[in-house]
Scaffold this motif. Structure first.
Motif, short mmCIF file in Angstrom:
data_model
loop_
_atom_site.label_atom_id
_atom_site.label_comp_id
_atom_site.label_asym_id
_atom_site.label_seq_id
_atom_site.Cartn_x
_atom_site.Cartn_y
_atom_site.Cartn_z
N ILE A 164 0.74 -1.28 0.11
CA ILE A 164 -0.05 0.03 -0.03
C ILE A 164 0.82 1.44 -0.03
CG2 ILE A 164 -1.54 1.42 1.29
CD1 ILE A 164 -2.93 -1.23 2.50
N TYR A 165 1.94 1.24 0.92
CA TYR A 165 2.63 2.48 0.75
C TYR A 165 3.58 2.70 -0.29
CZ TYR A 165 6.12 5.80 2.87
OH TYR A 165 7.01 6.84 3.04
N ILE A 166 3.97 1.70 -1.03
CA ILE A 166 4.72 1.78 -2.30
C ILE A 166 3.95 2.24 -3.26
CG2 ILE A 166 6.08 0.36 -4.12
CD1 ILE A 166 7.01 -1.22 -1.74
N ILE A 167 2.76 1.63 -3.42
CA ILE A 167 1.77 2.16 -4.50
C ILE A 167 1.38 3.37 -4.24
CG2 ILE A 167 -0.71 2.05 -5.24
CD1 ILE A 167 -0.34 -1.07 -4.71
N GLU A 168 1.31 4.04 -3.01
CA GLU A 168 0.77 5.37 -2.73
C GLU A 168 2.29 6.29 -3.09
OE1 GLU A 168 -0.12 8.35 0.70
OE2 GLU A 168 -1.44 7.00 -0.11
N ARG A 169 3.14 5.92 -2.74
CA ARG A 169 4.41 6.76 -3.18
C ARG A 169 4.38 6.94 -4.62
NH1 ARG A 169 5.84 10.07 0.53
NH2 ARG A 169 7.67 10.27 -0.54
N ILE A 170 4.26 5.59 -5.40
CA ILE A 170 4.36 5.98 -6.68
C ILE A 170 3.36 6.80 -7.29
CG2 ILE A 170 4.17 4.44 -8.86
CD1 ILE A 170 5.14 2.02 -7.48
N LEU A 171 2.23 6.77 -6.84
CA LEU A 171 1.01 7.44 -7.34
C LEU A 171 1.55 8.81 -7.23
CD1 LEU A 171 -2.14 5.50 -6.40
CD2 LEU A 171 -1.18 5.70 -8.57
N ARG A 172 1.81 9.31 -5.80
CA ARG A 172 2.20 10.71 -5.34
C ARG A 172 3.29 11.12 -6.10
NH1 ARG A 172 2.65 11.10 0.99
NH2 ARG A 172 3.45 12.94 0.15
N HIS A 173 4.37 10.07 -6.51
CA HIS A 173 5.45 10.59 -7.32
C HIS A 173 4.99 11.21 -8.55
CE1 HIS A 173 9.46 10.94 -9.04
NE2 HIS A 173 9.10 10.26 -9.92
N VAL A 174 4.05 10.18 -9.49
CA VAL A 174 3.40 10.42 -10.58
C VAL A 174 2.72 11.92 -10.42
CG1 VAL A 174 1.95 9.82 -12.68
CG2 VAL A 174 3.58 8.14 -11.23
N SER A 175 1.98 12.05 -9.47
CA SER A 175 1.11 13.20 -9.42
C SER A 175 1.86 14.51 -9.10
CB SER A 175 0.05 13.03 -8.20
OG SER A 175 -0.46 14.23 -8.14
N GLY A 176 3.07 14.09 -8.38
CA GLY A 176 3.90 15.46 -8.16
C GLY A 176 4.60 15.69 -9.25
N MET A 177 4.93 14.78 -10.25
CA MET A 177 5.85 15.29 -11.31
C MET A 177 5.19 15.86 -12.50
SD MET A 177 8.76 14.73 -10.71
CE MET A 177 9.60 14.61 -12.27
N GLN A 178 3.66 15.78 -12.41
CA GLN A 178 2.80 16.49 -13.60
C GLN A 178 2.90 17.99 -13.67
OE1 GLN A 178 -1.08 15.31 -12.23
NE2 GLN A 178 -1.05 13.62 -13.81
N ARG A 179 2.90 18.51 -14.61
CA ARG A 179 3.19 19.83 -14.89
C ARG A 179 2.19 20.96 -14.19
NH1 ARG A 179 2.26 24.04 -19.19
NH2 ARG A 179 3.90 25.46 -19.45
N VAL A 180 2.95 21.79 -13.58
CA VAL A 180 2.12 22.89 -12.85
C VAL A 180 2.68 23.93 -13.38
CG1 VAL A 180 1.82 23.98 -10.49
CG2 VAL A 180 2.26 21.41 -10.71
N VAL A 181 1.38 25.16 -13.73
CA VAL A 181 1.74 26.39 -14.10
C VAL A 181 1.42 27.47 -13.10
CG1 VAL A 181 1.11 27.89 -16.04
CG2 VAL A 181 1.49 25.51 -16.69
N ILE A 182 2.56 28.18 -12.72
CA ILE A 182 2.22 29.32 -12.05
C ILE A 182 1.65 30.47 -12.98
CG2 ILE A 182 3.40 31.13 -10.49
CD1 ILE A 182 5.48 29.28 -9.89
N THR A 183 0.47 30.72 -12.66
CA THR A 183 -0.31 31.90 -13.47
C THR A 183 0.03 33.16 -12.89
OG1 THR A 183 -2.44 31.58 -12.65
CG2 THR A 183 -1.94 30.01 -14.40
N LYS A 184 0.07 33.28 -12.02
CA LYS A 184 0.29 34.54 -11.16
C LYS A 184 0.91 34.52 -9.87
CE LYS A 184 -2.32 39.16 -10.74
NZ LYS A 184 -3.95 39.44 -10.50
#
Length: 565
Positions: A274-294
């Motif tokens: 469970i922990y490993i899957i969680e860390r993988i999902l959070r890593h994938v989510s954390g690597m998604q592109r974030v745009v600072i708009t303002k």
């Protein structure tokens, strides 16, 4: 009684079940090793009580080590919290105490580790003493059983004049036990409040040696030095123990022994997955592109980041954790979302109070003031959002929000969302919101003051100003003369001289007992949710007052909720 049932009973039910399970597991394992015939000869070598205590504590260590990973699975808890919206609030509120339960589990692990280590110290001392035994002492016969592939031996110490500590460190269990203990000491000592507050990076890095701890835990039993008799039918120990010289010659065969199968991995398999899957999902989510708009600069050394991320959605009061690789590739910092779900962006307000926040402000060109194009802004990673107690603000008849200084931040999103729901005719149970803001000085967090001014203006325009009452308490940053002048000015104005609100600023700390008495009188029969973000001392006070002013007679309930990050 209603106060205890509302605020205390669910927590004590969880703790009671956990403690009872630990006690039952300890006692059953203890008596198994104390009475079972298959461990009779091992008890002769080690001593009955020390062997039973070592194995009973080991069983509890497996249980609590299995559980300790689950409370820190933020995404799992947020998912459970979201899917349990129809569950009773007392049960959902236990999820907000995940870090507290994580700490309790750590204390239990420390307790059983101490028992386990102490018991094995006695065990190895007795094993060494058994190796020194001579003559017709049964310990002598057992210690001389040969080490062979068929597993005849029972005493892991094979030298004639052993030193217990040296013999212990020759075993897999001994070496891994030392490593596990050192990891546990480092993790626990670096988790103290003073370390977490003053040296968070030290806490963060040190806590991640839990990986070494778990690896050591998995291999700790690989040496299989706790051995049970495997041929009880051919050699019943109670009948054969008095004639060791005839073993293998008469009715009693030579006793055969085998190691206990190492089952630590069985206990850890599911939570680790469970922990490993969680860390993988959070890593994938954390690597998604974030745009600072303002980037918005606010007074009091506060700046706001407005961002967009594909598929991002959050409930009021949730928080995210942010990493800026240009500053550090390892550090993640939590920030409460200050935007509402109805906004086209999500935002956080960041106060410049440390090296990391100062560097982020520099990279975002906060002091330059001019609009910055996106390509000039730093790349950041966002993980979350994660749920908190504040998500339930809209589920009560009356909500009381108490924030100290920056602790008022979680309520920005809540107030925006509440007003949005009310304006768009969406079903809202909440009838009134009381906001208590204990502010250290007049220059702190003006950005939140601006939000309150805007909400107050909109509510007055629609004639709904009774929905929100604001009490601002200024605790310092003024003297007696300044206070006198402000009070004189307030007498001639409908607006507060400090905040600009219609609600007047009060000076000094609030008398919380008086506050709760007024709330109880004004909202008889209502279910009031009290939400707090601030120091521990005040949290204890508010918790006690929630219990005291809940009444079974008029069905008035104060339900206490505290923010945990």
């Amino acid at each position: 009684m209603v106060d205890w049932i509302t605020n205390e009973l669910p927590r004590w039910l969880v703790l009671s079940v956990w403690i009872i399970v630990n006690i039952v597991l300890f006692v059953t394992t203890y008596f198994r090793y104390l009475k079972a015939d298959e461990y009779y000869y091992l008890r002769e070598l080690t001593g009955s009580i020390s062997l039973a205590c070592a194995r009973a504590s080991a069983a509890c260590l497996k249980l609590n080590t299995m559980l300790i990973l689950l409370p820190v699975c933020r995404k799992l808890i947020s998912i459970i919290r979201g899917s349990c919206a129809c569950c009773p609030q007392p049960l959902r509120r236990q999820l907000d105490k995940a870090i507290t339960y994580h700490q309790y589990l750590a204390y239990m692990i420390c307790l059983h580790s101490a028992i386990h280590i102490g018991a094995h110290c006695f065990n190895f001392e007795n094993l060494a003493e058994a190796q020194r035994a001579r003559g017709n002492d049964i310990r002598n016969y057992l210690s001389l059983l040969p080490t062979s592939p068929n597993g005849t031996w029972i005493n892991p110490i094979r030298t004639s004049d052993p030193v217990p500590i040296q013999e212990l460190l020759k075993t897999v269990a001994g070496i891994s036990g030392v490593v596990i203990t050192l990891c546990l000491v480092l993790m626990v000592t670096s988790s103290t409040e003073i370390i977490r507050r003053s040296y968070f990076e030290l806490f963060w890095f040190t806590h991640h040696i839990f990986i070494i701890y778990l690896l050591g835990f998995l291999i700790h039993g690989a040496g299989m030095i706790v051995r049970r008799q495997s041929n009880l039918d051919e050699h019943p120990p109670l009948a054969c123990k008095d004639s060791p010289t005839t073993w293998g010659k008469a009715k009693c065969a030579v006793p055969q022994f085998e190691g206990s199968f190492p089952d630590g991995w069985i206990w850890l398999l599911v939570p680790m997955l469970i922990y490993i899957i969680e860390r993988i999902l959070r890593h994938v989510s954390g690597m998604q592109r974030v745009v600072i708009t303002k980037v918005v600069t606010h007074p009091s050394r506060v700046f706001e980041l407005r961002m967009q991320k594909k598929g991002f959605s959050a409930a009021p009061g949730q928080y995210i954790i942010i990493k800026c690789p240009s500053i550090s590739r390892l550090e993640w910092h939590p920030f409460t979302l200050t935007s509402a779900p109805s906004d086209e962006y999500f935002s956080v307000h960041i106060r410049r109070v440390g090296d990391w926040t100062e560097e982020l402000a520099r990279l975002c060109h906060v002091d330059e003031g001019d609009f910055q194009e996106a390509w000039k802004l730093p790349s950041i990673h966002v993980d979350g959002p994660f749920g908190t107690a504040t998500e339930d603000v809209l589920a009560y008849d009356v909500s009381v929000l108490v924030g100290c200084g920056i602790g008022v931040t979680p309520f920005a999103s809540v107030l925006k969302s509440f007003w949005y729901h009310f304006c768009h005719d969406q079903r809202v149970f909440l009838q009134h919101v009381h906001l208590f803001w204990v502010c250290p000085d007049t220059s702190s967090f003006e950005w939140f003051q601006g939000l309150l001014l805007d909400l107050e203006r909109q509510m007055r325009q629609q004639g709904t100003n009774q929905l929100l009452s604001v009490s601002v308490y200024l605790t310092r940053g003024w003297n007696a003369n300044q206070a006198r002048n402000i009070v004189l000015h307030d007498d001639s104005s409908v607006y507060d001289a400090v905040t600009g609100l219609h609600h007047k600023t009060q000076y000094g700390r609030p008398n919380w007992e008086t506050v709760f008495k007024e709330l109880a009188d004004n909202h008889k029969g209502s279910k009031t949710g009290v939400f707090f973000c601030g120091p521990k001392q005040l949290s204890t006070t508010l918790h006690k007052l929630c219990n005291r002013f809940s009444s079974l007679e008029d069905k008035t309930k104060f339900v206490y909720n505290k923010e945990h990050f």
